[in-house]
Design an enzyme around this catalytic site. Structure first.
Site, PDB file in Angstrom:
ATOM      1  N   ASP A  51       0.368  12.302   3.221  1.00 56.95           N
ATOM      2  CA  ASP A  51       0.593  11.673   4.528  1.00 56.95           C
ATOM      3  C   ASP A  51       1.937  10.937   4.541  1.00 56.95           C
ATOM      4  O   ASP A  51       2.332  10.362   5.552  1.00 56.95           O
ATOM      5  CB  ASP A  51      -0.581  10.767   4.943  1.00 56.95           C
ATOM      6  CG  ASP A  51      -0.754   9.559   4.043  1.00 56.95           C
ATOM      7  OD1 ASP A  51      -0.066   9.472   3.010  1.00 56.95           O
ATOM      8  OD2 ASP A  51      -1.587   8.685   4.384  1.00 56.95           O
ATOM      9  N   SER A  52       2.664  11.013   3.409  1.00 61.80           N
ATOM     10  CA  SER A  52       4.068  10.594   3.400  1.00 61.80           C
ATOM     11  C   SER A  52       4.849  11.405   4.432  1.00 61.80           C
ATOM     12  O   SER A  52       5.960  11.017   4.811  1.00 61.80           O
ATOM     13  CB  SER A  52       4.677  10.790   2.003  1.00 61.80           C
ATOM     14  OG  SER A  52       4.389  12.069   1.492  1.00 61.80           O
ATOM     15  N   ASP A  90      -4.010  15.363   1.942  1.00 63.82           N
ATOM     16  CA  ASP A  90      -4.163  13.913   2.004  1.00 63.82           C
ATOM     17  C   ASP A  90      -4.900  13.536   3.288  1.00 63.82           C
ATOM     18  O   ASP A  90      -4.480  13.940   4.378  1.00 63.82           O
ATOM     19  CB  ASP A  90      -2.751  13.308   2.045  1.00 63.82           C
ATOM     20  CG  ASP A  90      -2.659  11.988   1.327  1.00 63.82           C
ATOM     21  OD1 ASP A  90      -3.677  11.510   0.814  1.00 63.82           O
ATOM     22  OD2 ASP A  90      -1.537  11.437   1.268  1.00 63.82           O
ATOM     23  N   LYS A 120      -7.501  14.195  -0.792  1.00 59.40           N
ATOM     24  CA  LYS A 120      -7.201  12.933  -1.477  1.00 59.40           C
ATOM     25  C   LYS A 120      -7.518  11.779  -0.535  1.00 59.40           C
ATOM     26  O   LYS A 120      -7.195  11.841   0.651  1.00 59.40           O
ATOM     27  CB  LYS A 120      -5.733  12.880  -1.891  1.00 59.40           C
ATOM     28  CG  LYS A 120      -5.328  11.540  -2.527  1.00 59.40           C
ATOM     29  CD  LYS A 120      -3.976  11.598  -3.206  1.00 59.40           C
ATOM     30  CE  LYS A 120      -2.818  11.387  -2.282  1.00 59.40           C
ATOM     31  NZ  LYS A 120      -2.824  10.088  -1.560  1.00 59.40           N
ATOM     32  N   GLU A 122      -7.531   7.309  -0.328  1.00 57.53           N
ATOM     33  CA  GLU A 122      -7.041   6.075  -0.939  1.00 57.53           C
ATOM     34  C   GLU A 122      -8.177   5.059  -1.043  1.00 57.53           C
ATOM     35  O   GLU A 122      -9.030   4.977  -0.154  1.00 57.53           O
ATOM     36  CB  GLU A 122      -5.902   5.483  -0.092  1.00 57.53           C
ATOM     37  CG  GLU A 122      -4.670   6.360  -0.054  1.00 57.53           C
ATOM     38  CD  GLU A 122      -3.513   5.732   0.720  1.00 57.53           C
ATOM     39  OE1 GLU A 122      -3.610   4.553   1.133  1.00 57.53           O
ATOM     40  OE2 GLU A 122      -2.496   6.426   0.912  1.00 57.53           O
ATOM     41  N   GLU A 189      -0.595   4.602  -8.204  1.00 56.92           N
ATOM     42  CA  GLU A 189       0.721   4.368  -7.593  1.00 56.92           C
ATOM     43  C   GLU A 189       1.212   2.956  -7.856  1.00 56.92           C
ATOM     44  O   GLU A 189       0.512   1.975  -7.584  1.00 56.92           O
ATOM     45  CB  GLU A 189       0.653   4.645  -6.074  1.00 56.92           C
ATOM     46  CG  GLU A 189       2.005   4.414  -5.400  1.00 56.92           C
ATOM     47  CD  GLU A 189       2.156   5.068  -4.039  1.00 56.92           C
ATOM     48  OE1 GLU A 189       1.250   5.823  -3.615  1.00 56.92           O
ATOM     49  OE2 GLU A 189       3.197   4.817  -3.392  1.00 56.92           O
TER      50      GLU A 189
HETATM   51  O1  KIV Z   1       1.419  10.747   0.735  1.00 53.71           O
HETATM   52  C1  KIV Z   1       1.875  11.018  -0.378  1.00 53.71           C
HETATM   53  O2  KIV Z   1       2.896  11.707  -0.536  1.00 53.71           O
HETATM   54  C2  KIV Z   1       1.179  10.475  -1.541  1.00 53.71           C
HETATM   55  C3  KIV Z   1       1.857  10.551  -2.865  1.00 53.71           C
HETATM   56  C4  KIV Z   1       2.922   9.542  -2.930  1.00 53.71           C
HETATM   57  C5  KIV Z   1       0.910  10.432  -3.996  1.00 53.71           C
HETATM   58  O3  KIV Z   1       0.107   9.970  -1.411  1.00 53.71           O
END
Ligand code: KIV
Length: 271
Positions: A51-52, A90, A120, A122, A189
């Site tokens: 989600d970056s 994510d 994924k 968090e 992280e």
């Molecule tokens: O969103 C993302 O790119 C991430 C990575 C930094 C692990 O969660």
């Protein structure tokens, strides 16, 4: 298909086995099919549709505004480029925090519509029940603790997590909780290297570090950071493997100049 041509896909059990065999896991992010294909051909183990994307693709200040629809579109795009690596999607903010049923449904969409093999999420103890249910219904889950960007308003900044004993202890607890809930791996992280090493030793699932030192079972970076495309800020933990932003700028300037001076297209670029 001949044996030589058969692609040996990276699976969730293979990623777990890599820890047992002491084989470091390499993971990078991708947001489109073209980059994903290059990454896959280079032999990356895991491709994360992070989600970056909210920051490096959409230009938001943080990851909080990213939606399910945006992440599904990106995951589907990346899927078309990935043949060998494990593809992780994510889950965006609020797609898994409001209730277990909704979380499972949203996670399932990443598998059904996005073509991901797993998701994924968090958080630690706060997502324990959600992780358990996802795993129970057949959705592999990668955890993510430490500096979890979706909690940025809670933390008040992007500082290192786990320098204080209390936070360090809760991260160790969270790692164990996620392992017991059935997570197959865990992103750490921006936590001190010593703590990341301790957590890595204390659990049987692989840890994948980002700003968590060398003693994790694998490493992940945001591709736009390590390629030098995203230039807004550069955390200490990012190693720039290329200055692609600079190369892009030089190419764009040259193109503009060529067009203005009528040097492009040439005869061999015309029909
Ligand atoms: O969103 C993302 O790119 C991430 C990575 C930094 C692990 O969660």
């Amino acid at each position: 298909m001949s044996d030589e041509k058969q692609i040996k896909r990276i699976t969730v059990p293979k990623i777990k086995k890599m820890k047992e065999n002491n084989q470091p896991i390499a993971m990078l992010t991708a947001y489109d099919a073209t980059m994903a294909e290059i990454l896959d051909e280079c032999g990356i183990d895991i491709v994360l549709v992070g989600d970056s994307a909210g920051m490096v693709i959409a230009g938001y200040e943080n990851t909080l505004a990213v939606t399910m629809e945006e992440m599904i579109f990106l995951t589907r795009s990346v899927r078309r480029g990935v043949n060998r690596a494990l593809l992780v999607a994510d889950m965006p903010f609020l797609s898994y925090q409001a209730g277990i049923d909704e979380a499972v449904r949203n996670a399932g969409r990443f598998l059904q519509e996005g073509g991901a093999e797993d998701v994924k999420v968090e958080g630690g103890s706060a997502v324990e029940a959600v992780v358990k249910r996802m795993v129970d219904v057949g959705i592999p889950v990668m955890g993510h603790i430490g500096l979890t960007p979706q909690s940025i308003n809670q933390f008040g900044g992007y500082g290192v997590r786990g320098r204080e004993e209390l936070v360090a202890q809760s991260l160790k607890d969270d790692a164990r909780i996620l392992e017991q809930a059935g997570a197959f791996s865990l992103v750490l992280e921006k936590v001190p290297a010593g703590l990341a090493g301790e957590i890595t030793q204390s659990i049987n699932i692989p840890t994948i570090g980002i700003g968590a030192g060398p003693d994790c079972d694998g490493q992940v970076l945001v591709s736009y950071d390590m390629l030098g495309i995203y230039e807004k800020f550069k955390p200490k933990f990012v190693r720039r493997y290329a200055e692609v932003g600079k190369i892009m700028r030089e190419a764009f300037i040259q193109y503009i100049e060529d067009v203005k001076e009528k040097k492009f297209p040439g005869e061999n670029e015309s029909y």
